[in-house]
Design an enzyme around this catalytic site. Structure first.
Site, PDB file in Angstrom:
ATOM      1  N   TYR A   1      28.489  12.164   2.474  1.00 50.41           N
ATOM      2  CA  TYR A   1      29.713  12.255   2.071  1.00 50.41           C
ATOM      3  C   TYR A   1      30.319  13.722   2.228  1.00 50.41           C
ATOM      4  O   TYR A   1      31.467  13.817   2.746  1.00 50.41           O
ATOM      5  CB  TYR A   1      29.885  12.073   0.416  1.00 50.41           C
ATOM      6  CG  TYR A   1      31.217  12.096  -0.171  1.00 50.41           C
ATOM      7  CD1 TYR A   1      31.821  10.887  -0.096  1.00 50.41           C
ATOM      8  CD2 TYR A   1      31.393  13.247  -1.087  1.00 50.41           C
ATOM      9  CE1 TYR A   1      33.050  11.053  -0.736  1.00 50.41           C
ATOM     10  CE2 TYR A   1      32.686  13.194  -1.576  1.00 50.41           C
ATOM     11  CZ  TYR A   1      33.517  11.949  -1.639  1.00 50.41           C
ATOM     12  OH  TYR A   1      34.595  12.110  -2.239  1.00 50.41           O
TER      13      TYR A   1
ATOM     14  N   SER B   1      38.125  15.791  -0.033  1.00 53.56           N
ATOM     15  CA  SER B   1      37.459  15.962  -1.194  1.00 53.56           C
ATOM     16  C   SER B   1      37.102  17.598  -1.168  1.00 53.56           C
ATOM     17  O   SER B   1      36.854  18.115  -0.141  1.00 53.56           O
ATOM     18  CB  SER B   1      36.223  15.238  -1.435  1.00 53.56           C
ATOM     19  OG  SER B   1      35.433  15.650  -2.666  1.00 53.56           O
TER      20      SER B   1
END
Length: 263
Positions: free
Chosen positions: A166, A150
């Site tokens: 995350y 990501s």
């Protein structure tokens, strides 16, 4: 004689396993590889969602099947790898996509939530890659692994996005990709990563709804969120012989957000 471009992108005769493949980006990736000719196995925790995903894939003319497994649990990963190879034979492509997130200020972030994110987003990627490589790819000296990272793994977030676990996990995925590519290149295994920006997924929908799509796209040079086909071309490039000299790289598919941030 050099192959034509259509031949280089063709995945006919290849088999792919896509984790987190029952919806969202994972299902998009399964469609991409299947549309390019690969036989697809999708996995996630919920059988009902997998049944629906496979029905959708088969409706698109893709040879697909499913195996339910929790990629945060080592014994489940072992079972998934063994059952996949038993059912479809050797794997040519592994897409590590299953992921989790948790929103909390860093100073109050629960350690159990931190461990949950790390176990699925990092440890699970490593364990499944290890099982598939040892039992299928290394012996054949061939394979392509795509890790879904990501752009959150490239730096911090706006203050409203308190997702330190995350972000940390996706940064780890990017360097895991580099390290594994360097180590397994001599086996003929290519390892690359996709780093999506903001797409409408279950993980992102809450934040998009909270902040509003206009705010979420304000710093996106292309001025929009990712859609249900924006990862397809990149995935097929990294999975196919069109990308046979690409390894250890990450490709940001983010409408240019990371370029603006880096500048």
């Amino acid at each position: 004689m050099a192959r034509r471009i259509q031949q280089l992108f063709d995945l006919s005769g290849k088999t792919a396993l896509v984790t987190g493949g029952s919806r969202g980006l994972g299902l998009q990736l399964a469609h991409a590889l299947g549309e390019a000719g690969a036989k697809i196995v999708v996995t996630s925790r919920k059988a009902t969602e997998l049944e629906a995903a496979v029905a959708e894939l088969r409706g698109a003319g893709i040879d697909a099947r499913w195996i339910a497994a929790d990629c945060a649990v080592e014994t489940e990963i072992e079972r998934l790898a063994a059952e996949t190879l038993e059912r479809v034979g050797d794997l040519d492509i592994l897409v590590n996509n299953a992921g989790a997130s948790w929103g909390a200020p860093a100073e109050d972030h629960p350690i159990a939530a931190w461990d949950k994110v790390m176990n699925l987003n990092v440890r699970g990627y490593f364990l499944l890659s290890q099982h598939i490589a040892k039992n299928s790819m290394i012996g054949r000296r061939s394979g392509a692994i795509i890790n879904v990272a990501s752009i959150a793994g490239l730096g911090g977030n706006p203050l409203a996005m308190k997702t330190i676990a995350y972000n940390t996990s996706k940064g780890a995925v990017i360097n895991f990709t580099r390290a594994l590519a360097a180590e397994w290149g001599h086996y003929g295994i290519r390892v690359n990563a996709l780093a999506p920006g903001f797409f409408r997924t279950k993980l992102a929908n809450g934040l998009i709804d909270q902040l509003g799509e206009d705010q979420m796209t304000a710093n996106v040079p292309l001025g929009r969120l990712g859609d249900n086909e924006d990862l397809k071309g990149a995935a097929v490039l990294l999975a196919s012989d069109a990308g046979k000299h690409i390894t250890g790289q990450f490709l940001a598919v983010d409408g240019g957000v990371s370029v603006v941030t880096a500048g």
